[in-house]
Design a protein around this motif. Structure first.
Motif, PDB file in Angstrom:
ATOM      1  N   UNK A 113       0.841  -1.209   0.000  1.00 41.03           N
ATOM      2  CA  UNK A 113       0.000   0.000   0.000  1.00 41.03           C
ATOM      3  C   UNK A 113       0.871   1.253   0.000  1.00 41.03           C
ATOM      4  N   UNK A 114       1.940   1.185   0.812  1.00 39.75           N
ATOM      5  CA  UNK A 114       2.867   2.324   0.905  1.00 39.75           C
ATOM      6  C   UNK A 114       3.476   2.629  -0.463  1.00 39.75           C
ATOM      7  N   UNK A 116       2.084   2.333  -3.176  1.00 39.46           N
ATOM      8  CA  UNK A 116       1.084   2.938  -4.053  1.00 39.46           C
ATOM      9  C   UNK A 116       0.731   4.358  -3.618  1.00 39.46           C
ATOM     10  N   UNK A 117       1.489   4.872  -2.640  1.00 37.59           N
ATOM     11  CA  UNK A 117       1.343   6.300  -2.316  1.00 37.59           C
ATOM     12  C   UNK A 117       2.500   7.006  -3.003  1.00 37.59           C
ATOM     13  N   UNK A 118       2.153   7.772  -4.015  1.00 35.20           N
ATOM     14  CA  UNK A 118       3.195   8.339  -4.887  1.00 35.20           C
ATOM     15  C   UNK A 118       3.591   9.736  -4.405  1.00 35.20           C
ATOM     16  N   UNK A 158       1.149   4.778 -12.512  1.00 29.33           N
ATOM     17  CA  UNK A 158       0.240   4.318 -11.440  1.00 29.33           C
ATOM     18  C   UNK A 158      -0.696   5.460 -11.043  1.00 29.33           C
ATOM     19  N   UNK A 159      -0.095   6.649 -10.950  1.00 32.66           N
ATOM     20  CA  UNK A 159      -0.869   7.842 -10.558  1.00 32.66           C
ATOM     21  C   UNK A 159      -1.918   8.181 -11.620  1.00 32.66           C
ATOM     22  N   UNK A 163      -4.483   3.900 -10.013  1.00 33.74           N
ATOM     23  CA  UNK A 163      -4.181   2.744  -9.168  1.00 33.74           C
ATOM     24  C   UNK A 163      -3.495   3.149  -7.865  1.00 33.74           C
ATOM     25  N   UNK A 164      -3.113   4.429  -7.765  1.00 29.25           N
ATOM     26  CA  UNK A 164      -2.422   4.895  -6.553  1.00 29.25           C
ATOM     27  C   UNK A 164      -3.393   4.974  -5.379  1.00 29.25           C
ATOM     28  N   UNK A 165      -2.856   4.665  -4.184  1.00 32.79           N
ATOM     29  CA  UNK A 165      -3.681   4.737  -2.966  1.00 32.79           C
ATOM     30  C   UNK A 165      -3.709   6.152  -2.411  1.00 32.79           C
ATOM     31  N   UNK A 166      -2.717   6.937  -2.809  1.00 33.02           N
ATOM     32  CA  UNK A 166      -2.653   8.303  -2.299  1.00 33.02           C
ATOM     33  C   UNK A 166      -1.581   9.084  -3.019  1.00 33.02           C
ATOM     34  N   UNK A 167      -1.569  10.377  -2.774  1.00 40.57           N
ATOM     35  CA  UNK A 167      -0.536  11.224  -3.375  1.00 40.57           C
ATOM     36  C   UNK A 167       0.067  12.110  -2.282  1.00 40.57           C
ATOM     37  N   UNK A 168       1.376  12.177  -2.239  1.00 38.43           N
ATOM     38  CA  UNK A 168       2.038  13.001  -1.221  1.00 38.43           C
ATOM     39  C   UNK A 168       1.915  14.478  -1.598  1.00 38.43           C
ATOM     40  N   UNK A 182       4.686  15.624  -3.868  1.00 44.96           N
ATOM     41  CA  UNK A 182       4.521  15.205  -5.269  1.00 44.96           C
ATOM     42  C   UNK A 182       3.520  16.126  -5.968  1.00 44.96           C
TER      43      UNK A 182
END
Lengths: 172, 68
Positions: free
Chosen positions: A167-168, A170-172, B34-35, B39-44, B47
């Motif tokens: 999961x980590x 997949x946090x971009x 992915x972004x 499919x990404x779970x989150x974005x920082x 970023x």
């Protein structure tokens, strides 16, 4: 992982690999001597065997000279510890890798856990049926079983770690 | 997921390629993909900040909420 953890796990990895090699070499050497009769002599009218160090008369391995004892109380035990230390080394190696939580880590821990949970008990059962056992053997089976349970729990933590890592990632 | 990532739209507006954007914001093309594909779970935040800076836009130009 911090430096102390990496150093300890690396040291334990090499120690375990060395012990594994030692036990497997002893097993192979004992099989060779028992089959060929080289560097081996029988004592007490053929009731006991003595395997000496190669090219010397110094006793190295001693035991009862009958097939059930040789198989279940001697060769099975040395071979098991060869395998046990090999797997333990593989587990320690996980802790100094750049990525700790991996599918390979879960696999190694499950293998180590399964080996500790089932093999000593199975070996003890075989030895109990075909040979005579010392009381300490059951204690060893219990110690390995507890170790197996801990490794199994650790595998579950690693599995959770792999999921979180995924999961980590997949946090971009 | 009800959050839509509209990087492709902004890339087209700025006539920029994904690879160039990935290089400028310091992430791999695989992660940018992915972004972009949701499919990404989150974005920082950093970023997001880098994307907004390079594409000269607001976070709202990139992220959109669409009820499922």
């Amino acid at each position: 992982m911090n430096l102390a953890v990496k150093t300890v796990s690396k040291t334990l990895y090499y120690t375990c690999r060395l012990l594994s090699l030692g036990y497997l070499a002893i097993t192979a050497y004992a099989i060779f001597c028992l089959l060929s009769g080289a560097w081996m002599e029988l004592q007490e009218g053929g009731r006991r065997f003595v395997i000496t160090w190669p090219f010397s008369g110094t006793p190295f391995l001693l035991g009862h000279y009958n097939l059930p004892y040789i198989l279940f109380d001697f060769l099975l035990v040395t071979a098991f510890y060869g395998w046990f230390f090999y797997l333990a080394g593989s587990v320690f190696r996980l802790f100094y890798q750049p990525r700790v939580f991996t599918e390979n880590g879960v696999r190694q821990l499950n293998r180590f856990s399964g080996t500790n949970l089932f093999l000593p008990a199975a070996g003890w059962l075989l030895a109990a049926i075909f040979s005579s056992l010392e009381k300490e053997a059951l204690l060893l089976v219990a110690v390995h079983f507890i170790l197996g349970v801990f490794a199994w729990l650790l595998a579950a933590i690693f599995k959770q770690g792999v999921n979180l890592q995924g999961e980590q990632d997949l946090i971009i | 997921m009800p959050i839509i990532v509209n990087i492709d739209v902004m890339l087209a507006k700025r006539k920029m390629q994904s690879k160039e954007l990935a290089e400028k914001i310091g992430i791999t093309p695989a992660n940018l993909s992915i972004l972009k594909t949701g499919r990404a779970k989150g974005i920082r935040f950093d970023t997001l900040e880098a994307i907004c800076k390079v594409l000269d836009c607001q976070p709202g130009d990139i992220l959109e909420y669409k009820a499922e």
